[in-house]
Enzyme design. Structure first.
Site, PDB file in Angstrom:
ATOM      1  N   GLY A  70       0.804  -1.216   0.000  1.00 37.85           N
ATOM      2  CA  GLY A  70       0.000   0.000   0.000  1.00 37.85           C
ATOM      3  C   GLY A  70       0.838   1.269   0.000  1.00 37.85           C
ATOM      4  O   GLY A  70       0.495   2.257  -0.656  1.00 37.85           O
ATOM      5  N   ASP A 103      10.477  -7.006  -1.919  1.00 34.63           N
ATOM      6  CA  ASP A 103       9.294  -7.684  -1.372  1.00 34.63           C
ATOM      7  C   ASP A 103       9.307  -9.123  -1.882  1.00 34.63           C
ATOM      8  O   ASP A 103       9.578  -9.344  -3.064  1.00 34.63           O
ATOM      9  CB  ASP A 103       7.999  -6.984  -1.826  1.00 34.63           C
ATOM     10  CG  ASP A 103       6.821  -7.259  -0.883  1.00 34.63           C
ATOM     11  OD1 ASP A 103       6.672  -8.414  -0.454  1.00 34.63           O
ATOM     12  OD2 ASP A 103       6.063  -6.317  -0.593  1.00 34.63           O
ATOM     13  N   ASN A 123      -5.176  -7.243  -1.928  1.00 37.66           N
ATOM     14  CA  ASN A 123      -4.237  -6.111  -1.920  1.00 37.66           C
ATOM     15  C   ASN A 123      -4.729  -4.961  -2.806  1.00 37.66           C
ATOM     16  O   ASN A 123      -4.357  -3.810  -2.619  1.00 37.66           O
ATOM     17  CB  ASN A 123      -2.870  -6.515  -2.495  1.00 37.66           C
ATOM     18  CG  ASN A 123      -2.152  -7.577  -1.690  1.00 37.66           C
ATOM     19  OD1 ASN A 123      -1.356  -8.324  -2.242  1.00 37.66           O
ATOM     20  ND2 ASN A 123      -2.428  -7.673  -0.400  1.00 37.66           N
ATOM     21  N   LEU A 124      -5.527  -5.303  -3.811  1.00 38.56           N
ATOM     22  CA  LEU A 124      -5.713  -4.382  -4.931  1.00 38.56           C
ATOM     23  C   LEU A 124      -6.552  -3.154  -4.601  1.00 38.56           C
ATOM     24  O   LEU A 124      -6.507  -2.173  -5.328  1.00 38.56           O
ATOM     25  CB  LEU A 124      -6.312  -5.113  -6.140  1.00 38.56           C
ATOM     26  CG  LEU A 124      -5.431  -6.243  -6.699  1.00 38.56           C
ATOM     27  CD1 LEU A 124      -6.055  -6.811  -7.964  1.00 38.56           C
ATOM     28  CD2 LEU A 124      -4.022  -5.771  -6.995  1.00 38.56           C
ATOM     29  N   ARG A 156      -6.018  -1.082  -2.478  1.00 40.87           N
ATOM     30  CA  ARG A 156      -5.128   0.010  -2.064  1.00 40.87           C
ATOM     31  C   ARG A 156      -3.785   0.006  -2.777  1.00 40.87           C
ATOM     32  O   ARG A 156      -3.151   1.049  -2.880  1.00 40.87           O
ATOM     33  CB  ARG A 156      -4.907  -0.054  -0.549  1.00 40.87           C
ATOM     34  CG  ARG A 156      -4.153  -1.287  -0.076  1.00 40.87           C
ATOM     35  CD  ARG A 156      -4.164  -1.397   1.439  1.00 40.87           C
ATOM     36  NE  ARG A 156      -3.343  -2.494   1.928  1.00 40.87           N
ATOM     37  CZ  ARG A 156      -3.656  -3.778   1.874  1.00 40.87           C
ATOM     38  NH1 ARG A 156      -4.781  -4.154   1.319  1.00 40.87           N
ATOM     39  NH2 ARG A 156      -2.851  -4.691   2.364  1.00 40.87           N
ATOM     40  N   ASN A 169       5.176  -4.854   9.213  1.00 40.42           N
ATOM     41  CA  ASN A 169       5.243  -5.577  10.491  1.00 40.42           C
ATOM     42  C   ASN A 169       6.341  -4.998  11.372  1.00 40.42           C
ATOM     43  O   ASN A 169       7.317  -4.443  10.868  1.00 40.42           O
ATOM     44  CB  ASN A 169       5.482  -7.075  10.235  1.00 40.42           C
ATOM     45  CG  ASN A 169       6.809  -7.326   9.559  1.00 40.42           C
ATOM     46  OD1 ASN A 169       7.845  -7.407  10.216  1.00 40.42           O
ATOM     47  ND2 ASN A 169       6.816  -7.397   8.230  1.00 40.42           N
ATOM     48  N   CYS A 193      16.597   6.917  15.971  1.00 41.71           N
ATOM     49  CA  CYS A 193      16.139   5.779  15.179  1.00 41.71           C
ATOM     50  C   CYS A 193      14.741   5.345  15.681  1.00 41.71           C
ATOM     51  O   CYS A 193      14.195   5.931  16.616  1.00 41.71           O
ATOM     52  CB  CYS A 193      17.141   4.628  15.253  1.00 41.71           C
ATOM     53  SG  CYS A 193      17.212   3.783  16.850  1.00 41.71           S
ATOM     54  N   CYS A 213      -2.600  -4.386   8.605  1.00 40.15           N
ATOM     55  CA  CYS A 213      -3.769  -4.200   7.732  1.00 40.15           C
ATOM     56  C   CYS A 213      -4.592  -5.479   7.608  1.00 40.15           C
ATOM     57  O   CYS A 213      -5.809  -5.438   7.478  1.00 40.15           O
ATOM     58  CB  CYS A 213      -3.322  -3.739   6.354  1.00 40.15           C
ATOM     59  SG  CYS A 213      -2.484  -2.151   6.410  1.00 40.15           S
ATOM     60  N   CYS A 236      19.633   4.134  23.917  1.00 37.87           N
ATOM     61  CA  CYS A 236      19.073   3.287  22.854  1.00 37.87           C
ATOM     62  C   CYS A 236      19.910   2.014  22.709  1.00 37.87           C
ATOM     63  O   CYS A 236      21.144   2.072  22.659  1.00 37.87           O
ATOM     64  CB  CYS A 236      19.047   4.032  21.524  1.00 37.87           C
ATOM     65  SG  CYS A 236      18.435   3.010  20.178  1.00 37.87           S
ATOM     66  N   CYS A 248      -8.610 -20.166  13.761  1.00 36.62           N
ATOM     67  CA  CYS A 248      -8.309 -18.728  13.638  1.00 36.62           C
ATOM     68  C   CYS A 248      -7.739 -18.497  12.246  1.00 36.62           C
ATOM     69  O   CYS A 248      -7.856 -19.349  11.367  1.00 36.62           O
ATOM     70  CB  CYS A 248      -7.348 -18.285  14.732  1.00 36.62           C
ATOM     71  SG  CYS A 248      -5.720 -19.025  14.591  1.00 36.62           S
TER      72      CYS A 248
END
Lengths: 446, 88
Positions: free
Chosen positions: A51, A72, A80-81, A83, A141, A195, A212, A272, A400
């Site tokens: 997206g 990816d 998916n399409l 968006r 994620n 960061c 999503c 950090c 699930c």
């Protein structure tokens, strides 16, 4: 007749009339030639071709970013399409990175698009980000977000980070900035910035991460946030305007004043765990332990550690992984394959309990199943949903989306006072496996 | 008794089933962001997980976790609770 050139190009990048014409509307902007030189010289890594990745990659391509790497490992899915507007319907089932590359080259044949059909992980992240002038985090994620930020912070690569879910999105510039020096015709020195870990030192608990697939997303939202992200990349690369370094834009689609700019920390967090320690070995860093360090807020999980197996641990990366080989050894319930689940579920005393969210359940569920979302699961909810049927139930089958929460639900139920003498099962791989093995017409909702 | 306007976003909004809320906090001694955090948890126990990971921004400026005790809340202030979002 002489064909000698009669003109001097503004770009000095390539003496190419088509390029000058293509970027003409940039070149006439104030400082437009310098802007275009920066873009043409830039190398940008786009992590995620979904997206956010679609608007980011298409706009950066059209705007003339010289080299774009698209990363990816997923294939395009029908869900998916709505968006991910860089992918055509005809590309469902094919590689996302290849599909988006084709789209980008269709927009601009004067740039280079590198395709990486893989996911960024802790083993490859350093090598992936090296050599780029900027990285756009378009991932989906928390693990990838931390891994990518850690690599950019350590390797000194600016990171434009965007995310969205539901009706809301967020956008910021992380790790540092390095912008175009037009006099020297090169990218200048790197100035460090906080960061992702400096802002979010505590990772979200499993179930709170806001993805999503689980929570839904308004189709136009990643289009807006991703286009904002492309704008930010252009500002960081070229040095025009004011960037979101040290700031975060929060986008709330449903508000009449949808953007809010928050002032974030300007400096790295001296404590950090990544960018402020002398040595940070990404390849050996325990991301599993870090990502499971926030306890799962689901109420029954708080008290449910069975034989030393922590049920609040987040699911392994990837659908259908078992939490459980250890758990299974001592378990009062059993896991079933999709086939066995189907035959068990057809007996008269069988009750299928779907523990996904109500919204996913309402979108599509197994015939005859009842819905108790996992965060609602307790004895009171059980009694109110299962009600009078309860007495006749001799087999309880939990299901699930991917086969993780069904294990948690089974473990809870098998050890609760509700169980009685009933058999308890869950389905390996969840409804994703059901779709694969039993009924390909079951909608893919993830 | 300062009234603090709290804006809830993303998962916090979903769990609290509200996009904003008002907290009444004591003014003697003056209340801090840490007090607001505690009061929010009392009001919405279901936020226990998400508050640990969220950014707190007082009047649109990030409050470091270490500064929450010293960041004083005044009447009419606005506190934004921003959880990390992961989708893309």
């Amino acid at each position: 007749m002489s064909r000698a050139s009669t003109w001097t190009p503004a770009l000095e990048i390539e003496r190419d009339a088509r390029a000058v014409e293509r970027y003409a509307r940039h070149l006439v902007l104030p400082r437009g030639a310098a802007l275009q030189r920066a873009l043409c010289a830039a190398r940008v890594l786009v992590v995620g071709c979904g997206g956010l990745g679609c608007p980011v990659a298409t706009y950066l391509s059209a705007n003339g970013v010289g080299t774009i790497a698209l990363c990816d490992a997923d294939d395009v899915e029908l869900s998916n399409l709505h968006r991910q507007v860089g992918h055509a319907t005809s590309k469902v089932g094919t590689s996302k990175s290849a599909s988006l590359r084709e789209r980008c080259l269709g927009l601009n044949d004067g740039i280079e698009i590198i395709e990486h059909r893989l996911f960024v992980n802790q083993m490859n992240a350093n090598e992936m980000v090296d050599g780029f002038d900027l990285v756009c985090d378009c991932s989906d994620n928390p693990r990838t977000r931390y891994v990518l930020s850690d690599a950019c912070a350590r390797r000194g690569v600016p990171l434009v980070s965007a995310a969205c879910v539901g009706f809301e999105g967020q956008l910021t510039v992380l790790c540092g900035t390095r912008c175009w020096d037009d006099e020297r015709r090169e990218f200048g020195a790197f100035t460090p910035a906080p960061c992702y870990r400096c802002l979010f030192p505590t990772p979200p608990a499993a179930g709170d991460a806001g993805t999503c697939g689980a929570s839904g997303v308004l189709g136009v939202l990643p289009g807006i946030v991703g286009t904002f992200q492309a704008l930010e990349a252009i500002k960081v690369l070229s040095g025009i305007g004011e960037t979101l370094r040290g700031k975060m834009v929060y986008f709330d689609s449903l508000s009449a004043s949808p953007t809010m700019t928050l002032n974030m920390r300007e400096e790295r967090d001296p404590r950090c765990a990544c960018c402020s320690v002398e040595k940070f070995d990404q390849k050996t860093y325990d991301y599993d332990a870090f990502l499971s360090s926030t306890p799962c807020p689901i109420k029954f999980v708080k008290t449910t550690s069975i034989n030393g197996v922590d049920l609040s641990a987040p699911p392994a990366h990837g659908p259908g992984e078992s939490l459980d080989e250890e758990l299974q050894k001592h378990s009062a319930w059993k896991r079933l394959s999709t086939g066995d689940f189907q035959s068990r579920s057809s007996s008269t005393g069988a009750l299928i309990v779907d523990v996904r969210s109500k919204r996913l359940f309402d979108a599509a569920h197994l015939r005859g199943s009842v819905n108790i979302p996992i965060e609602m699961l307790d004895e009171g909810e059980w009694r109110s949903v299962v009600a009078e049927a309860d007495a006749n139930v001799d087999t309880v089958l939990f299901v699930c989306a991917g086969g993780n929460n069904s294990q948690r639900a089974s473990a809870w139920f098998a050890n609760s006072s509700l169980r009685g003498f009933r058999d308890v099962f869950d389905m390996r791989g969840g409804l994703a496996a059901w779709r694969r093995d039993v009924d390909p017409s079951f909608p893919k909702l993830g | 008794m300062p009234l603090l306007n709290v804006l809830l976003f993303a998962r916090a909004r979903e769990l609290a089933e509200a996009s904003s809320t008002t907290l009444t906090l004591p003014d003697d001694p003056p209340a801090s962001v840490a007090d607001a955090r505690a009061e929010l948890l009392t009001r919405f126990p279901q936020l226990s997980g998400v508050l640990q990971t969220s950014i707190f921004a007082l009047n649109k400026t990030y409050v470091k976790r270490d500064d929450e005790r010293v960041a004083i809340v005044r009447a009419g202030d606005e506190l934004a609770v921003v959880p990390p979002i992961s989708g893309g």
